[in-house]
Design an enzyme around this catalytic site. Sequence first.
Site, PDB file in Angstrom:
ATOM      1  N   LYS A 137      15.105  46.911  21.212  1.00 24.37           N
ATOM      2  CA  LYS A 137      14.508  47.424  22.452  1.00 24.37           C
ATOM      3  C   LYS A 137      13.702  48.696  22.156  1.00 24.37           C
ATOM      4  CE  LYS A 137      18.086  45.237  25.217  1.00 24.37           C
ATOM      5  NZ  LYS A 137      19.373  45.372  25.910  1.00 24.37           N
ATOM      6  N   GLN A 192      23.984  49.434  27.267  1.00 28.70           N
ATOM      7  CA  GLN A 192      24.157  48.173  26.532  1.00 28.70           C
ATOM      8  C   GLN A 192      25.575  47.624  26.749  1.00 28.70           C
ATOM      9  OE1 GLN A 192      21.676  46.507  24.740  1.00 28.70           O
ATOM     10  NE2 GLN A 192      23.210  44.878  24.683  1.00 28.70           N
ATOM     11  N   ASP A 246      17.438  47.388  34.106  1.00 27.75           N
ATOM     12  CA  ASP A 246      18.104  46.112  33.818  1.00 27.75           C
ATOM     13  C   ASP A 246      18.320  45.317  35.107  1.00 27.75           C
ATOM     14  OD1 ASP A 246      18.495  45.565  31.139  1.00 27.75           O
ATOM     15  OD2 ASP A 246      20.304  46.788  30.970  1.00 27.75           O
TER      16      ASP A 246
END
Length: 291
Positions: free
Chosen positions: A52, A96, A119
Amino acid sequence: MQIIDGKKIASEIKLEIANEVREIISKGQRAPCLAAILAGNDPASETYVNSKAKDCSEVGFTSKIYRFDEQVTENELINKIKEINADDNIDGLIVQLPLPEHISESNILLAVDYKKDVDGFHPQNAGRLMLGLPTYVSATPCGIVELFARYNIETSGKNCVVIGRSNIVGRPVANLLSQRTTPGDCTVTICHSRTKKLKEICANADIIIAALGVAEFLQADMVKDGAVVIDVGITRTKKQNGKYKLTGDVKFDEVAPKCSYITPVPGGVGPMTRIALLKNTLKAAKKEIYK
Ligand code: NAD
């Protein structure tokens, strides 16, 4: 039959994003910035977070990774999240997953400012998706819908079967494709581990989205001629040389000849998922969803 090239579309979108970033910077503004929190030592998570960060630098974003060891407390993570929430130089924040077992995933995700939740996991953003309001659409559903759009695949009035009902893939993609939008306007059936007659349901579908995580689950006798098949699944198996082989949820060799369009694994949905995070971070930097 056409193979949907997610890798190619993803590189095209990356160029588009990089151009926008150049424009932003030429106006004297700072580059969009994504922060990631990584807790624990999961090697897969480490790889995801690093890719990422690499994606960010390729389009001209800045990124920051905040690493914590396995023993980190929930309070320590929440304090760091609060600090990032308040930092005007950071546009997007991702945590994460999975987190170490002693940490409550929902407490952590709720602590993220929904305006920075690129997200799309915060209830505010998930709820807005449900209502069809502008939001940060979670990465994989966002990537799948983009593939339909870029390949001009007709979805209106089609019978779409989604296999899998997770909060990050199955349910949001089913929701998006049932909305009064283009792509969208599908008649959607969600199937899961308790579904009966799944084979018959799939065999009637114009579009199948396989997101269950069972390698080569979808076989030729479950797919009608001309169907569009989107393979989300990723099963990793270690090869003798120590490298990993990725297998999708679709038995590609036998299903592909029956399809009008199909995504491969790797190179289909995966690269599009990575792009979606960049798109959402750009939206956050431009304050497109929340002023
Ligand atoms: P999950 O485990 O949270 O959900 C799986 C779903 O599949 C569940 O709802 C379950 O009811 C259903 N299911 C399981 N076995 C089934 C069966 N035999 N028949 C019917 N339904 C069944 O998984 P997830 O997070 O939604 O991910 C699904 C797959 O997609 C995994 O392989 C994951 O690695 C992959 N994935 C890929 C990407 C990508 O970028 N390509 C992104 C996210 C997830």
